[in-house]
Design a protein around this motif. Sequence first.
Motif, PDB file in Angstrom:
ATOM      1  N   GLU A 121      67.730  29.542 -11.993  1.00  0.00           N
ATOM      2  CA  GLU A 121      67.565  30.990 -11.781  1.00  0.00           C
ATOM      3  C   GLU A 121      67.573  31.765 -13.092  1.00  0.00           C
ATOM      4  O   GLU A 121      66.833  32.724 -13.268  1.00  0.00           O
ATOM      5  CB  GLU A 121      68.674  31.504 -10.855  1.00  0.00           C
ATOM      6  CG  GLU A 121      68.344  31.230  -9.401  1.00  0.00           C
ATOM      7  CD  GLU A 121      69.115  32.149  -8.456  1.00  0.00           C
ATOM      8  OE1 GLU A 121      69.423  33.284  -8.850  1.00  0.00           O
ATOM      9  OE2 GLU A 121      69.373  31.712  -7.336  1.00  0.00           O
ATOM     10  N   ALA A 130      64.557  34.025 -14.475  1.00  0.00           N
ATOM     11  CA  ALA A 130      64.818  35.430 -14.808  1.00  0.00           C
ATOM     12  C   ALA A 130      64.328  35.753 -16.223  1.00  0.00           C
ATOM     13  O   ALA A 130      63.804  36.843 -16.482  1.00  0.00           O
ATOM     14  CB  ALA A 130      66.312  35.728 -14.679  1.00  0.00           C
ATOM     15  N   LYS A 131      64.488  34.785 -17.131  1.00  0.00           N
ATOM     16  CA  LYS A 131      64.042  34.978 -18.519  1.00  0.00           C
ATOM     17  C   LYS A 131      62.514  35.139 -18.563  1.00  0.00           C
ATOM     18  O   LYS A 131      61.985  36.025 -19.236  1.00  0.00           O
ATOM     19  CB  LYS A 131      64.466  33.759 -19.352  1.00  0.00           C
ATOM     20  CG  LYS A 131      64.120  33.886 -20.818  1.00  0.00           C
ATOM     21  CD  LYS A 131      64.480  32.630 -21.582  1.00  0.00           C
ATOM     22  CE  LYS A 131      65.854  32.734 -22.186  1.00  0.00           C
ATOM     23  NZ  LYS A 131      66.136  31.681 -23.182  1.00  0.00           N
ATOM     24  N   LYS A 156      61.452  38.498 -17.177  1.00  0.00           N
ATOM     25  CA  LYS A 156      61.691  39.577 -18.146  1.00  0.00           C
ATOM     26  C   LYS A 156      60.546  39.643 -19.172  1.00  0.00           C
ATOM     27  O   LYS A 156      60.078  40.731 -19.528  1.00  0.00           O
ATOM     28  CB  LYS A 156      63.026  39.327 -18.854  1.00  0.00           C
ATOM     29  CG  LYS A 156      63.538  40.545 -19.554  1.00  0.00           C
ATOM     30  CD  LYS A 156      65.029  40.508 -19.798  1.00  0.00           C
ATOM     31  CE  LYS A 156      65.433  41.895 -20.253  1.00  0.00           C
ATOM     32  NZ  LYS A 156      66.532  42.012 -21.040  1.00  0.00           N
ATOM     33  N   GLN A 167      60.327  36.565  -7.861  1.00  0.00           N
ATOM     34  CA  GLN A 167      61.288  37.427  -8.573  1.00  0.00           C
ATOM     35  C   GLN A 167      60.616  38.621  -9.254  1.00  0.00           C
ATOM     36  O   GLN A 167      61.187  39.694  -9.363  1.00  0.00           O
ATOM     37  CB  GLN A 167      62.061  36.604  -9.609  1.00  0.00           C
ATOM     38  CG  GLN A 167      63.197  35.801  -8.999  1.00  0.00           C
ATOM     39  CD  GLN A 167      64.241  35.422 -10.059  1.00  0.00           C
ATOM     40  OE1 GLN A 167      64.472  36.133 -11.026  1.00  0.00           O
ATOM     41  NE2 GLN A 167      64.874  34.271  -9.868  1.00  0.00           N
TER      42      GLN A 167
END
Length: 206
Positions: free
Chosen positions: A14, A18-19, A22, A135
């Motif tokens: 996760e 998420a990285k 971003k 995401q």
Amino acid sequence: MAEFIKIYPDKPSEAAIAKVVKVLQNGGLVIYPTDTVYGLGCDITNSRALEKIAKIKGVKLEKANFSFICHDLSNLSDYVRQINTSTFKILKRALPGPYTFILPGNNSLPKEFKKKTTVGIRVPDNNIILEIVRQLGNPVVSTSIRDEDDVIEYTTDPELIFEKWQHLVDLVIDGGYGDNVGSTIIDLSEHEPVIVREGKGDIDIL
């Protein structure tokens, strides 16, 4: 120089996802695995990133045939005109899978694609890119990364991909070896399905 991160397709981390998200939200370009060849993509809502990809591919953005990677079929209506039941059944049978479906675009396409009457939709069978798109909350605009070598059409080794692309993109994901056969492209924008390119996906789904 790009960042190079390892993500395992069976259970994507996760924090790693998420990285990547971003980077995409900040207008970055990312190379990621799919269920066919490695792809180059950006956030569909970021005009500057779209321009960068078009420049790398040497095409005018409004003429580029990029595909949209979606998490599933639920946000199709954001970009595609209403489709009939038989078309929807083909999509349900084939996706997620190694196909690109050309469908009639609607009036809600991002401004860069307003002149397009059709869009290419992908829902790859690969947890890494599907989780990224989920995401991110909207599709990733995608194009496959070809090799200049006539013999090897697509590079399959993520380390070699990184070596070649590290100064052109912001992040390269190592999701294991990729395939060297592209997706099967099927045009469903007219009355009858038309096979544009036979690739990894079996055409028996029609």
